[in-house]
Motif scaffolding. Sequence first.
Motif, PDB file in Angstrom:
ATOM      1  N   ILE A  52       0.833  -1.204   0.000  1.00  0.00           N
ATOM      2  CA  ILE A  52       0.000   0.000   0.000  1.00  0.00           C
ATOM      3  C   ILE A  52       0.864   1.249   0.000  1.00  0.00           C
ATOM      4  O   ILE A  52       0.592   2.225  -0.709  1.00  0.00           O
ATOM      5  N   LEU A  53       1.939   1.250   0.792  1.00  0.00           N
ATOM      6  CA  LEU A  53       2.853   2.402   0.803  1.00  0.00           C
ATOM      7  C   LEU A  53       3.494   2.602  -0.565  1.00  0.00           C
ATOM      8  O   LEU A  53       3.711   3.733  -1.015  1.00  0.00           O
ATOM      9  N   HIS A  54       3.810   1.514  -1.236  1.00  0.00           N
ATOM     10  CA  HIS A  54       4.386   1.604  -2.574  1.00  0.00           C
ATOM     11  C   HIS A  54       3.385   2.235  -3.551  1.00  0.00           C
ATOM     12  O   HIS A  54       3.771   3.045  -4.409  1.00  0.00           O
ATOM     13  N   CYS A  55       2.104   1.870  -3.429  1.00  0.00           N
ATOM     14  CA  CYS A  55       1.085   2.460  -4.296  1.00  0.00           C
ATOM     15  C   CYS A  55       0.970   3.966  -4.049  1.00  0.00           C
ATOM     16  O   CYS A  55       0.794   4.756  -4.989  1.00  0.00           O
ATOM     17  N   ILE A  56       1.085   4.368  -2.808  1.00  0.00           N
ATOM     18  CA  ILE A  56       0.987   5.803  -2.489  1.00  0.00           C
ATOM     19  C   ILE A  56       2.192   6.552  -3.039  1.00  0.00           C
ATOM     20  O   ILE A  56       2.063   7.637  -3.624  1.00  0.00           O
ATOM     21  N   LYS A  57       3.392   5.985  -2.888  1.00  0.00           N
ATOM     22  CA  LYS A  57       4.600   6.641  -3.390  1.00  0.00           C
ATOM     23  C   LYS A  57       4.595   6.771  -4.900  1.00  0.00           C
ATOM     24  O   LYS A  57       5.164   7.709  -5.454  1.00  0.00           O
ATOM     25  N   SER A  58       3.967   5.822  -5.580  1.00  0.00           N
ATOM     26  CA  SER A  58       3.943   5.842  -7.035  1.00  0.00           C
ATOM     27  C   SER A  58       2.832   6.721  -7.593  1.00  0.00           C
ATOM     28  O   SER A  58       2.573   6.700  -8.789  1.00  0.00           O
ATOM     29  N   GLY A  59       2.158   7.493  -6.759  1.00  0.00           N
ATOM     30  CA  GLY A  59       1.158   8.453  -7.248  1.00  0.00           C
ATOM     31  C   GLY A  59      -0.274   8.043  -7.006  1.00  0.00           C
ATOM     32  O   GLY A  59      -1.197   8.594  -7.622  1.00  0.00           O
ATOM     33  N   GLY A  60      -0.517   7.122  -6.107  1.00  0.00           N
ATOM     34  CA  GLY A  60      -1.885   6.695  -5.843  1.00  0.00           C
ATOM     35  C   GLY A  60      -2.366   5.687  -6.866  1.00  0.00           C
ATOM     36  O   GLY A  60      -1.640   4.786  -7.277  1.00  0.00           O
ATOM     37  N   GLY A  61      -3.580   5.835  -7.309  1.00  0.00           N
ATOM     38  CA  GLY A  61      -4.123   4.901  -8.294  1.00  0.00           C
ATOM     39  C   GLY A  61      -5.003   3.856  -7.638  1.00  0.00           C
ATOM     40  O   GLY A  61      -5.662   4.112  -6.635  1.00  0.00           O
ATOM     41  N   VAL A  62      -4.970   2.650  -8.192  1.00  0.00           N
ATOM     42  CA  VAL A  62      -5.846   1.575  -7.731  1.00  0.00           C
ATOM     43  C   VAL A  62      -5.050   0.636  -6.840  1.00  0.00           C
ATOM     44  O   VAL A  62      -3.935   0.244  -7.181  1.00  0.00           O
ATOM     45  N   VAL A  63      -5.617   0.273  -5.681  1.00  0.00           N
ATOM     46  CA  VAL A  63      -5.041  -0.709  -4.784  1.00  0.00           C
ATOM     47  C   VAL A  63      -5.838  -1.992  -4.922  1.00  0.00           C
ATOM     48  O   VAL A  63      -7.041  -2.029  -4.598  1.00  0.00           O
ATOM     49  N   ASP A  64      -5.181  -3.023  -5.390  1.00  0.00           N
ATOM     50  CA  ASP A  64      -5.833  -4.320  -5.560  1.00  0.00           C
ATOM     51  C   ASP A  64      -5.663  -5.099  -4.273  1.00  0.00           C
ATOM     52  O   ASP A  64      -4.539  -5.421  -3.862  1.00  0.00           O
ATOM     53  N   VAL A  65      -6.767  -5.392  -3.601  1.00  0.00           N
ATOM     54  CA  VAL A  65      -6.723  -6.082  -2.310  1.00  0.00           C
ATOM     55  C   VAL A  65      -6.117  -7.464  -2.458  1.00  0.00           C
ATOM     56  O   VAL A  65      -5.363  -7.932  -1.602  1.00  0.00           O
ATOM     57  N   SER A  66      -6.404  -8.145  -3.562  1.00  0.00           N
ATOM     58  CA  SER A  66      -5.856  -9.495  -3.757  1.00  0.00           C
ATOM     59  C   SER A  66      -4.338  -9.443  -3.897  1.00  0.00           C
ATOM     60  O   SER A  66      -3.621 -10.301  -3.367  1.00  0.00           O
ATOM     61  N   GLU A  67      -3.814  -8.418  -4.601  1.00  0.00           N
ATOM     62  CA  GLU A  67      -2.367  -8.283  -4.737  1.00  0.00           C
ATOM     63  C   GLU A  67      -1.724  -7.950  -3.395  1.00  0.00           C
ATOM     64  O   GLU A  67      -0.631  -8.425  -3.072  1.00  0.00           O
ATOM     65  N   ALA A  68      -2.410  -7.120  -2.589  1.00  0.00           N
ATOM     66  CA  ALA A  68      -1.881  -6.781  -1.268  1.00  0.00           C
ATOM     67  C   ALA A  68      -1.824  -8.010  -0.375  1.00  0.00           C
ATOM     68  O   ALA A  68      -0.868  -8.200   0.390  1.00  0.00           O
TER      69      ALA A  68
END
Length: 1144
Positions: A52-68
């Motif tokens: 999740i922190l990586h998604c935020i650092k990369s500019g937000g976007g979509v967080v896939d719960v299954s990938e997390a």
Amino acid sequence: MEQDILLQRYRRDRRKLLEFLLSSGLIEEVRSPSGSTSLTDADFDKLSADFILHCIKSGGGVVDVSEASKMYYTESAHPIMIHSRLGDMYFLTSNPDVAGSPPRRVPPSTIVSSSNHASSSKPDSFKMNGVETYGDDYGLKHKAEAAALRAPLGDSGIPSLGLPSLKTGLSDDDLRESAYELLLASVFTSGVEMFPVEDRKKEKNSKFLSRLKSKREKPQSQPQLSERHAELIDTIRAQMQISEAMNACIWRNMVQLAARRTCGQIDLTQISLELLIGIFRSDFSNEKSYIQWKSRQVNILEELLYFSAKLPETERLLIQSCLAKIRDTKEWDVAMSPAQRVEVISSIRQVASKVFFQQGKFGLQSETYYWHAAYHLNIRLYEKLLNGVFDILDEGQLIEEAGAMLSLIKLTWSSLGITDKLHNALYGWALVQQFVHTDEDTLLEHAVLQFQRVVFAEEDDYNEGLYMKSITCLRERNGSQTKLNLVQSIFLSIGTWFDNKLQDYHLHFGEKPVRFRKVMALASAIGLLTTDDCAEIKLTVNTSGQKIKYHVERSVEAAIGRVANIILESKEKIHPLALLANQLRLVAEREFNIFFPVFRQWSPESMVISVQKLHQFYGERLIPFLKGASSLSEDVRSVLSAAYTLDHELGRLYTSALEEQKAKHSLRPYLDHYQIEKVSGPIILDWVIGQHAHILEWTGRALELEDWEPLSFHQRQAASIVEVFRILEETVDQLFGMNLPLDITHLQALLSIVFHTLDGYLQRVLNQLVEKNHLYPSAPPLTRYTETAIPLIKKRLNEYKVIDDNVLDRLKELTMPKLCIRLNTLQYIQKQVGQLEDGIRKSWAVVRPSLDQTQAEIEPVEILESDSLTHHEAVDELFATTFSIIRDTAKDIGEKICDLIGARVVFWDLRDAFLFHLYRGDVESTRLENFLPNFDTVLDNVCGLIVDTVRDLVVLSIYKASLEGFVWVLLDGGPCRAFSDSDIILMEEDLLSLKEFFIADGEGLQRSLVEQEAKFAERILHIFSLQTETVIQMLMSASELISMGLDSNKPGHTSMGDAHTLIRVLCHKKDREASKFLKVQYQLPMSSDYDDSPLGDSTSRSPLMSDVLKRSASIRWNKKGQSSFKSVKKKIQGATNDIRNVAR
């Protein structure tokens, strides 16, 4: 239970963090496997926070719960990693204590089969043709890792003695306080003088004690020793950190104990029993201090009577019961009456007295039962007493009263079973321990002295020897336990400590050479450890050399490993092999300067071993690099230079080490040098050749931009020559700064650059000049003097030669200031060439000895001497040829410029003001003195432009040109100039004034030089002063020689007695006889037929007329003048024949 609470707290905080991140607006969309965007169904415990922190650092976007969730399970399968510079550190999920320590051996190399798969890895190194080839890191990573595995874990302190442990768990503080009580009791029972002090205590403490005392502490009235002993005891009390209140209690009870003693000896049991009965709870400031004190006294009694003494079972039970009563605070301090406490103490005292009076085991004087039974406690107490000599405010120093304190401590020997040998060994041991703790080198000196006393002490008698052997320590070595006596155990502990230090002495003593010498002095006192027999501590002659060799190999290996690690972590943009060579050279220098002077008395070949190891290690990595070196890139230059320096330095150290062994020359083994010169020689030569073309191009460009203006007021040379020498000096510095082997071929190529650069510069300067004959006016036609006549038409003097446009353009550029700057530049070249030659010679002399030294290791001395003579002769000849030609060329061009300056001043710049007006028409009105101010102005300007070293040369050139102009006026002045006898006298005066002008009252030219140069002009004036008949006779004689072909005068040159000069004298002589002779014999026209009056400023005319007026003929005939004078020669010959016929 506590771990479960922490886990729950961690999970709760983690969920709050994830909820905040997902609902903070930093994430645009949350996508679950079911397609919904609600977070209510998400299991936060199974989402990866890193994802999740990586998604935020990369500019937000979509967080896939299954990938997390997938990332969470992936992370859970591996240990948590921490990325650091040293490698990957990680947390273990298992307990490392259960698994044991990591292995210390190097892991075996794995055989990697060749495969085409991308995942297959190459080994770090492999053997090819006898040379070990490495990857990009040159095997440094492997070396650093291997050195790290061999390094000891943690700080290797000094091992303990291995004394039997204390059963009661007495602490260091307990031992220190009990040791002080024993010392005080020993002093009082030893018969030391005592006297009472009723009300106050005289304060006269040592310097140390005055720093330590508290102003709030007040002395208490108590029985005292003599003043001297009281002061020392007070210092010891402060050193051993005993409070004054406690000291007063101990003091009071020890005085009472001493008063009841019938014999001098005392033991610890008596002291503890006396204190237990004489010190109460009220003597302490708090309950805790009292309980600790009482527990210590009980533990001392228990250690001595219950665990150490061999008692019947009934007495053991009695001791156990009584000590339990004392230890129980409620029973001892509350329930029991004083009489009951005395009864318990009496029961223990009876058993203690029985033990005390038991006969000693070894029959030694003053021996008690406790010497052997409780030596493990006695030794520890004595160590605490010895530690009191170290200043507690500066632990690396001994107190001033150390000697007196040791004398007092000696009073405890009979109680603790200490002998003189034991004291020296234990005091040395305490000194070494304190050194390890404080790093104070002076402590080692004292320790060496103590151990020397132990080693060189007289042999113990039989009983004392048995006693010494009975004091045993249990040591573990090489996987087995061994019993050693106390002295052997001390030597083993110290030997093990400095054995560990010596295995990496570069690390521990590289910056501390003094400490290393003292440690080795300690080693020489107690010996080096052997690996096969731990009981044989003392060093023997047969094993010392081998042990030092072992340490040298280990330490050099460790130093190489550290160097490899330094290079791997280095951020410098330098090739690793260059850095490696520099670091290894520092290791070798430290080895030779710090360690070898000490090691050579143990092992003279130690330096040879270290040099060979360093040389081999670097050579294995250098040889593959040398095979790939083809051009002098920055990496190749840095590596070859560093490698050559290392090779040279190792060779020097190797030779010095062999000389220390006094090996014969023919038997000396030599290093297999890296043969860098074979690789660097062609590469350097190619580089020099490339520099040659570059410098020539740069020199030409500098000259094209040159405007011949002075560089500055103080530097009057041209800027271009400064740039040329800068380039040459940089090239010289670069060549010799490479620090690579050079031979005469490289020197020749370098000198070729110098020669062609400077010679090209000089030739271009020369090509910019013009011949000075272009500056001389054309010779007018020969005429005879006649009185004033008024012809109808007068001829003009218009027979001029036209100056070439190229020459004229160069003359316009060659102004006086620019000629002076050129002359200054040539003088600068003369000076700088000498400095450049000296610099190259010095640099070559520095390079050559290293080559001779390397060659001397291979070739015989006789051959080298003959070759050296030939080599030096060739070098000297090369230098002489190169720089002599440059100097000669610069000198010749300088002389030509000087002549050009003089000719330009007289025949060009002062042509109208001086040359065309001097003696025109009337001598008296056109005297030379009228034109000398013009010369003065010109000389001032010229001297302001030139450097001092060429001033006299330029002034002399102008003087010569002025004399030439003076003679030109006399001989080639034209129809308007005719001189009578009275005019000759005036002209002689003018010539004298011209000479005096250039002598300038001794500040100008030398008088002898001025007189020498004026001789020709004086002779011409002398001819004018002769009678006409005499001159005609001289002309006839000269003509006769011409007719006979015996004329010795060279074409184009004028001498005093030749026909050219004589006929011109007759032409300018204001005499009728001369005119008649010239008319009859040569049919020369009258001077009045020509109009040669001045035309004004010739420089203001049209270009064509300017060219016409800028002729050059001078008194040295040009080709046109020579051809025109042939007809005159024929007339002279014909006239001579006619005169002879008339005479007949």
